[in-house]
Enzyme design. Structure first.
Site, PDB file in Angstrom:
ATOM      1  N   HIS A 132       0.810  -1.214   0.000  1.00 37.26           N
ATOM      2  CA  HIS A 132       0.000   0.000   0.000  1.00 37.26           C
ATOM      3  C   HIS A 132       0.848   1.271   0.000  1.00 37.26           C
ATOM      4  O   HIS A 132       0.466   2.277  -0.604  1.00 37.26           O
ATOM      5  CB  HIS A 132      -0.974  -0.033   1.173  1.00 37.26           C
ATOM      6  CG  HIS A 132      -2.029  -1.077   1.003  1.00 37.26           C
ATOM      7  ND1 HIS A 132      -2.515  -1.836   2.042  1.00 37.26           N
ATOM      8  CD2 HIS A 132      -2.686  -1.510  -0.111  1.00 37.26           C
ATOM      9  CE1 HIS A 132      -3.427  -2.671   1.575  1.00 37.26           C
ATOM     10  NE2 HIS A 132      -3.539  -2.499   0.284  1.00 37.26           N
ATOM     11  N   HIS A 170      -8.763  -8.298  -7.742  1.00 37.71           N
ATOM     12  CA  HIS A 170      -9.031  -9.159  -6.584  1.00 37.71           C
ATOM     13  C   HIS A 170      -9.191  -8.250  -5.365  1.00 37.71           C
ATOM     14  O   HIS A 170      -8.326  -8.186  -4.500  1.00 37.71           O
ATOM     15  CB  HIS A 170      -7.882 -10.144  -6.343  1.00 37.71           C
ATOM     16  CG  HIS A 170      -7.617 -11.103  -7.461  1.00 37.71           C
ATOM     17  ND1 HIS A 170      -6.969 -10.739  -8.618  1.00 37.71           N
ATOM     18  CD2 HIS A 170      -7.873 -12.438  -7.585  1.00 37.71           C
ATOM     19  CE1 HIS A 170      -6.849 -11.806  -9.403  1.00 37.71           C
ATOM     20  NE2 HIS A 170      -7.394 -12.846  -8.793  1.00 37.71           N
ATOM     21  N   SER A 174      -6.821  -2.227  -0.541  1.00 41.91           N
ATOM     22  CA  SER A 174      -6.493  -1.418  -1.717  1.00 41.91           C
ATOM     23  C   SER A 174      -7.689  -0.630  -2.242  1.00 41.91           C
ATOM     24  O   SER A 174      -7.517   0.525  -2.662  1.00 41.91           O
ATOM     25  CB  SER A 174      -5.913  -2.307  -2.819  1.00 41.91           C
ATOM     26  OG  SER A 174      -4.722  -2.922  -2.395  1.00 41.91           O
ATOM     27  N   GLU A 208     -14.489  -8.568  -7.145  1.00 47.97           N
ATOM     28  CA  GLU A 208     -14.284  -9.592  -6.130  1.00 47.97           C
ATOM     29  C   GLU A 208     -15.246 -10.748  -6.412  1.00 47.97           C
ATOM     30  O   GLU A 208     -16.464 -10.579  -6.368  1.00 47.97           O
ATOM     31  CB  GLU A 208     -14.517  -9.032  -4.730  1.00 47.97           C
ATOM     32  CG  GLU A 208     -14.404 -10.068  -3.627  1.00 47.97           C
ATOM     33  CD  GLU A 208     -13.118 -10.873  -3.686  1.00 47.97           C
ATOM     34  OE1 GLU A 208     -13.210 -12.129  -3.708  1.00 47.97           O
ATOM     35  OE2 GLU A 208     -12.024 -10.265  -3.733  1.00 47.97           O
ATOM     36  N   ASP A 232     -15.016 -13.403 -12.668  1.00 50.47           N
ATOM     37  CA  ASP A 232     -13.700 -14.024 -12.670  1.00 50.47           C
ATOM     38  C   ASP A 232     -12.656 -12.933 -12.905  1.00 50.47           C
ATOM     39  O   ASP A 232     -12.770 -12.136 -13.850  1.00 50.47           O
ATOM     40  CB  ASP A 232     -13.606 -15.083 -13.773  1.00 50.47           C
ATOM     41  CG  ASP A 232     -12.217 -15.689 -13.858  1.00 50.47           C
ATOM     42  OD1 ASP A 232     -11.910 -16.585 -13.053  1.00 50.47           O
ATOM     43  OD2 ASP A 232     -11.425 -15.238 -14.725  1.00 50.47           O
ATOM     44  N   ALA A 233     -11.649 -12.895 -12.061  1.00 53.13           N
ATOM     45  CA  ALA A 233     -10.690 -11.788 -12.096  1.00 53.13           C
ATOM     46  C   ALA A 233      -9.942 -11.705 -13.417  1.00 53.13           C
ATOM     47  O   ALA A 233      -9.722 -10.610 -13.958  1.00 53.13           O
ATOM     48  CB  ALA A 233      -9.697 -11.945 -10.939  1.00 53.13           C
ATOM     49  N   ASP A 276      -4.065  -8.762  -7.211  1.00 54.38           N
ATOM     50  CA  ASP A 276      -3.675  -9.102  -5.842  1.00 54.38           C
ATOM     51  C   ASP A 276      -4.436 -10.349  -5.391  1.00 54.38           C
ATOM     52  O   ASP A 276      -5.283 -10.289  -4.502  1.00 54.38           O
ATOM     53  CB  ASP A 276      -3.990  -7.896  -4.942  1.00 54.38           C
ATOM     54  CG  ASP A 276      -3.562  -8.092  -3.510  1.00 54.38           C
ATOM     55  OD1 ASP A 276      -2.849  -9.071  -3.225  1.00 54.38           O
ATOM     56  OD2 ASP A 276      -3.965  -7.272  -2.657  1.00 54.38           O
TER      57      ASP A 276
END
Length: 276
Positions: free
Chosen positions: A18, A41, A97, A115, A139-140, A160
């Site tokens: 971060h 994510h 984030s 997410e 789906d990411a 992430d």
């Protein structure tokens, strides 16, 4: 390695991630043009450091609490981002984030969050209420590619994942190769845990073979020697980082290493180019 955000909120990896994410976005914002920020994510967005999952690991004591006790002004922006979601001098809540990116938005910027985990997605929507973020539950890797190129000329994708699946690194590698073909000038940040050097070196070599230029690797090894079967640190791959970010990086990394080194260890944090 299973790395659900809620168990590790505020740990040393979060501090590094971060702190550098804030600096990366602010470097990109030195130009007035609009940015699209995408978090593939996103997790829950906000975490209770006194909650059962965070208390089970106790990792915040070695991360955000160490950063708050440190005197370096180079960590001021990070501390301010955490303080923004808290009341009182000591953090009880930790911003993921999504909440940090939301704090950084200018009027012309856009924030897209994703997410897939249903419960986490519900928590994310609650955590982002009142912000200008768009929240997806997809789906990411499908979303990552579907949103490229971004609608604005410039953008940042944050990847992430929890590394729950054995093929996570392979999926990232394939998606990154496809993303670069669609969006060669875009900025991408990929977070990864470090458990053992062999696994990490093999993956790094696979990424190197993609031939993507301007590919920066930041590695934070907590201990002076690998600790078997333990989390040994974390890092970031950053594609196309702006010059203002890389120029200012060395003293920031030194401050992070000093603040987060476990007792009895100096640790290392390095930045090197896979391809420049």
């Amino acid at each position: 390695m299973n790395y659900r955000h809620s168990f590790h909120a505020g740990n040393s990896a979060d501090v590094v991630k971060h702190c550098l994410l804030i600096r990366l976005v602010r470097a990109l914002q030195q130009k007035p043009g609009a940015l699209t920020l995408i978090d593939t994510h996103a997790g829950c967005g906000l975490y209770d450091l006194g909650g059962e999952e965070a208390q089970r690991t106790g990792e915040a004591a070695h991360g955000v609490l160490r950063a708050f006790a440190d005197a370096s002004p180079l960590l001021d922006d990070y501390r301010a981002a955490v303080q923004a979601v808290n009341v009182g001098p000591e953090p009880h809540l930790y911003p993921g984030s999504p909440r940090i990116l939301a704090q950084l938005l200018r009027p012309q910027d856009a924030l897209i969050l994703n997410e897939k985990h249903p419960q986490d997605a519900q928590a994310l929507r609650a955590a982002m209420r009142g912000t200008q973020a768009a929240v997806h539950e997809r789906d990411a890797y499908e979303l990552w590619l579907a949103l490229l190129p971004t609608r604005t000329p410039r953008g940042l994708v944050v990847v992430d994942p929890p590394y729950e699946q054995t093929d996570e690194r392979a999926r990232i590698t394939a998606a990154l190769a496809a993303a670069h073909r669609k969006w060669a000038h875009g900025v991408t940040l990929i977070w990864f845990p470090l458990k053992d050097r062999g696994t990490h070196l093999r993956w790094t070599e696979q990424l190197r073979r993609l031939g993507i230029p301007k590919f920066l690797a930041v590695e934070h090894w907590l201990y002076d020697a690998d600790q078997p079967d333990l989390y040994n640190g974390a890092g970031l791959f950053i594609i196309n980082p702006p010059y203002a970010f890389t120029q200012a990086l060395p003293p920031v990394l030194a401050a992070l290493r000093s603040a987060l080194a476990p007792y009895g260890h100096q640790g290392t944090i390095t930045a090197s180019w896979l391809h420049d």
